[in-house]
Design a protein around this motif. Structure first.
Motif, PDB file in Angstrom:
ATOM      1  N   THR A 253       1.604  -2.116  11.508  1.00 25.55           N
ATOM      2  CA  THR A 253       2.173  -2.205  10.160  1.00 25.55           C
ATOM      3  C   THR A 253       1.077  -2.273   9.106  1.00 25.55           C
ATOM      4  OG1 THR A 253       2.224  -4.614  10.103  1.00 25.55           O
ATOM      5  CG2 THR A 253       4.105  -3.504  11.132  1.00 25.55           C
ATOM      6  N   VAL A 254       1.480  -2.132   7.852  1.00 27.48           N
ATOM      7  CA  VAL A 254       0.542  -2.280   6.742  1.00 27.48           C
ATOM      8  C   VAL A 254      -0.028  -3.691   6.713  1.00 27.48           C
ATOM      9  CG1 VAL A 254       0.295  -2.193   4.223  1.00 27.48           C
ATOM     10  CG2 VAL A 254       1.734  -0.513   5.397  1.00 27.48           C
ATOM     11  N   GLY A 255       0.827  -4.666   7.038  1.00 28.39           N
ATOM     12  CA  GLY A 255       0.366  -6.057   7.085  1.00 28.39           C
ATOM     13  C   GLY A 255      -0.680  -6.262   8.161  1.00 28.39           C
ATOM     14  N   ASP A 256      -0.505  -5.593   9.321  1.00 22.87           N
ATOM     15  CA  ASP A 256      -1.518  -5.684  10.379  1.00 22.87           C
ATOM     16  C   ASP A 256      -2.846  -5.118   9.899  1.00 22.87           C
ATOM     17  OD1 ASP A 256       0.326  -6.801  12.093  1.00 22.87           O
ATOM     18  OD2 ASP A 256       0.918  -4.863  12.945  1.00 22.87           O
ATOM     19  N   PHE A 257      -2.779  -3.974   9.200  1.00 22.44           N
ATOM     20  CA  PHE A 257      -3.987  -3.359   8.656  1.00 22.44           C
ATOM     21  C   PHE A 257      -4.685  -4.322   7.683  1.00 22.44           C
ATOM     22  CE2 PHE A 257      -5.872  -1.017   5.082  1.00 22.44           C
ATOM     23  CZ  PHE A 257      -6.854  -0.306   5.749  1.00 22.44           C
ATOM     24  N   ALA A 258      -3.910  -4.935   6.778  1.00 28.14           N
ATOM     25  CA  ALA A 258      -4.481  -5.886   5.807  1.00 28.14           C
ATOM     26  C   ALA A 258      -5.119  -7.079   6.511  1.00 28.14           C
ATOM     27  CB  ALA A 258      -3.392  -6.356   4.845  1.00 28.14           C
ATOM     28  N   LEU A 259      -4.497  -7.568   7.584  1.00 30.48           N
ATOM     29  CA  LEU A 259      -5.032  -8.715   8.322  1.00 30.48           C
ATOM     30  C   LEU A 259      -6.356  -8.359   8.980  1.00 30.48           C
ATOM     31  CD1 LEU A 259      -4.563 -11.626   9.267  1.00 30.48           C
ATOM     32  CD2 LEU A 259      -3.394 -10.700  11.283  1.00 30.48           C
ATOM     33  N   PHE A 260      -6.453  -7.168   9.582  1.00 28.83           N
ATOM     34  CA  PHE A 260      -7.695  -6.737  10.211  1.00 28.83           C
ATOM     35  C   PHE A 260      -8.827  -6.665   9.183  1.00 28.83           C
ATOM     36  CE2 PHE A 260      -5.526  -5.874  14.079  1.00 28.83           C
ATOM     37  CZ  PHE A 260      -6.481  -5.645  15.046  1.00 28.83           C
ATOM     38  N   VAL A 261      -8.529  -6.048   8.034  1.00 26.77           N
ATOM     39  CA  VAL A 261      -9.552  -5.922   6.996  1.00 26.77           C
ATOM     40  C   VAL A 261      -9.956  -7.291   6.464  1.00 26.77           C
ATOM     41  CG1 VAL A 261     -10.022  -5.015   4.677  1.00 26.77           C
ATOM     42  CG2 VAL A 261      -8.804  -3.607   6.348  1.00 26.77           C
TER      43      VAL A 261
END
Length: 635
Positions: free
Chosen positions: A271-279
């Protein structure tokens, strides 16, 4: 003691403060875990995937609250870190300074005063850095473990593909810090040569001009400048290269996430939230790797600092540095505010006293003037009635006094003599005969060798502690003056009482000179007393000694820069001031030899002859050479 043991002993000095500090910074580094999860939910809520029901504004409020909470935690962390570091640094400086001041004055430090100050400042700071960064490494390790666990649960493959290259790149960069340390050491050495050359040129302007060596000196200085420029260029380039790697590693990781996340997001596994968490976590994980490298660097520098600090101990165990001692930072019996204010002032004065005490101690290493040594050692408790100063000097006996320098084997051997109260004894001899070594051994400014010293028949066990005001005062061959007022140079912290200062100025034949100075006693005389003539500097040293009103006065060639008339006045006024003054004088001047009750002639570290001037002129070739040689010089 190895570096790890050194670090551990520093940590355990105030273990509670260290663990509180470690806990505070661990919480600070773990704090981003929550904002990261909130950020994930925020972006997931925009796409309808959020499992929380707070809404967008509710999540924004949580993020703001988390940021404010972390700010408060960081403030607390800085407070705990400063308190721990301050105590740790002060302990090292306190123990090191105490050890230095307990050494015999002429050998208190094995390096130059400037280099010793560098040890007190820079090496202690490096030790503080290593101990402080150990806290950061622990906190960031906890963050890396927790964040890694969260990210692996989201997508293990991406976690490994993103973070493994970052770890490898930063690790490789950290390995390059060894070369950076080499360049930095070379840069500092080159800089020290330039500053040292500047100091030498300013201090020897007259000698350079007389020798017509201006061009050669300038060429030498230019070569030092070129070497410094090259060393600093390598240091700067290497530093910028490593900083570039560290700062751009986050961008590299973000690019990898973008490349890998697209496919997974199209498949609905990411998800977009997963991407934001990784960054979001990527920045802190990169910081973890970087800070671990910094700690390793500081730990290596700590090893060097330990070696340099141990050098000042001159054979003593390195455990001396970390011995548990009170720093006396708290005030008892005072109001909280007054105590806090005075504690702050004392904290500053402790630092100032550490530096000035070190400088004073180092000056003692060279000259040990007029009881400065004694004022620094008054905290030591005497052990018998004589050491408590309850007996005025009636007789001083020296039997079998011997001392040999370890590097040359030269020194003094089997010296015997006695001083009666009110006597004027002169030690004379050719250059290198052991005169200065004799008085330094007597006063405990050199390590105790063989022989005994007795004050009124009672053995003196520790001459370095015993021969201090009001028992003894010492003026060295080359006076050490400070860039301060003439008054402060004479008093050296002693309270001015009644007419003692005026009487000391009169006895030292200095009152006319003081009247000619622009601000009198409040005239600042410049570094090493450069605004005074050689004779004025020696008489200032004499006044510094006489103001202490001691039982025994020891002069080491005090009158070498005085004319005959001034020297005659000095001896006359001194005995007018105190008819029972006992003097031990190193001199070859006829004015002193004529006044002497007893003369000791030194040759090759031994007493060649002794007696009055009339007796020695008849039976001592060395004394006749000194006597008539001085007469020819005066002509």
């Amino acid at each position: 003691m190895n570096t790890f043991q050194y670090l551990w002993r520093l940590i355990m000095y105030r273990r509670l403060r260290y663990f509180v500090n470690a806990l505070a910074w661990t919480v600070i580094y773990l704090a981003p875990i929550a904002p990261g999860l909130i950020t994930k939910q925020f972006f997931d809520s925009l796409t309808g995937h959020s499992s929380l029901g707070y809404g967008v504004w509710g999540l924004i409020a949580l993020l703001i609250a988390a940021a404010l909470g972390r700010i408060c935690l960081i403030i607390i962390g800085f407070i705990t870190d400063v308190h721990f570091r301050f105590r740790m640094g002060m302990l090292l400086r306190r123990n090191l300074l105490e050890h230095v001041l307990k050494q015999p004055g002429a050998q208190a430090i094995p390096v130059s005063p400037g280099e010793a100050i560098s040890h007190f400042r820079d090496d202690v700071d490096q030790s503080e850095e290593a101990a402080s960064w150990s806290v950061d490494v622990f906190g960031l390790t906890c963050f890396a473990i927790v964040s890694g666990f969260i990210l692996i649960r989201i997508d293990a493959q991406m976690t490994l593909l993103v973070f493994l290259p970052i770890v490898l790149v930063i690790t490789a960069a950290q390995l390059a810090t060894v070369r950076l340390q080499k360049y930095r050491a070379a840069s500092r050495e080159a800089t020290s040569k330039v500053t040292g050359e500047i100091s030498e040129m300013f201090g020897n302007v007259q000698a350079i001009q007389v020798a017509g060596a201006e061009k050669r000196v300038i060429e030498r200085f230019r070569s030092f400048g070129d070497n410094r420029r090259k060393a600093m260029l390598k240091d700067r380039l290497m530093s910028e290269l490593l900083d570039s790697v560290f700062s751009n590693s986050v961008n590299l990781g973000t690019g990898l996430i973008l490349l890998l996340a697209g496919t997974k997001m199209r498949a609905g596994d990411f998800t977009v939230g997963d991407f934001a968490l990784f960054v979001y976590y990527l920045t802190f994980v990169t910081q973890f790797i970087t800070n671990v490298g910094k700690f390793i660097t500081y730990f290596k520098q700590m090893s060097v600092s330990l070696e340099r600090l141990t050098l000042l101990l001159q054979g003593a165990s390195a455990k001396v540095l970390t011995m548990v001692n009170s720093l006396h930072l708290k005030q008892k019996g005072k109001g909280r505010e007054a105590g806090r204010k005075e504690t702050g002032e004392r904290g500053l004065s402790v630092v100032e006293q550490s530096v000035s005490g070190a400088v004073g101690g180092m000056s003692r290493v060279e000259e040990s003037e007029s009881g400065a040594k004694g004022s620094m050692r008054r905290t030591e408790q005497p052990t018998n009635d004589v050491q408590r100063g309850e007996a005025a000097l009636r007789r001083l006996d020296v039997n079998g006094l011997s001392y040999a320098y370890g590097d040359t084997g030269r020194g003094i051997s089997d010296i015997h003599f006695s001083l009666q109260r009110g006597s004027f004894t002169v030690v004379t001899g050719t250059i290198g005969s052991g005169k200065t070594t004799l008085v330094r051994s007597l006063l405990g400014l050199l390590p105790k060798g063989e022989g005994t010293i007795a004050w009124n028949g009672v053995p003196v066990e520790d001459p370095g502690t015993f021969f201090t005001p009001p028992r003894s005062a010492y003026t060295a061959q080359v006076p050490r003056l400070y860039s301060d007022t003439l008054r402060n140079n004479i008093l050296l912290g002693q309270a001015e009482q009644n007419d003692t200062l005026r009487e000391a100025l009169h006895a030292a034949v200095l009152e006319y000179d003081v009247a000619q100075l622009p601000d009198g006693l409040d005239t600042v005389i410049g570094p090493r007393g450069v605004k005074l003539s050689g004779g004025q500097a020696q008489r200032t040293a004499a006044a510094r000694m006489l103001v202490r009103d001691a039982e025994l006065y020891v002069f080491d060639d005090l009158s070498s820069a005085l004319d005959v008339e001034t020297e005659q006045k000095l001896w006359e006024r001194m005995f007018q001031r105190r008819r029972d003054a006992t003097c031990l004088v190193v001199s070859h001047r006829k004015t002193a030899l004529t006044r002497a009750d007893h003369i000791i002639v030194m040759k090759d570290g031994r007493v060649e002859a002794e007696g009055t001037s009339e007796e020695l002129l008849k039976r001592s070739a060395t004394f006749r050479e000194l006597w008539y040689g001085d007469e020819r010089k005066s002509e």
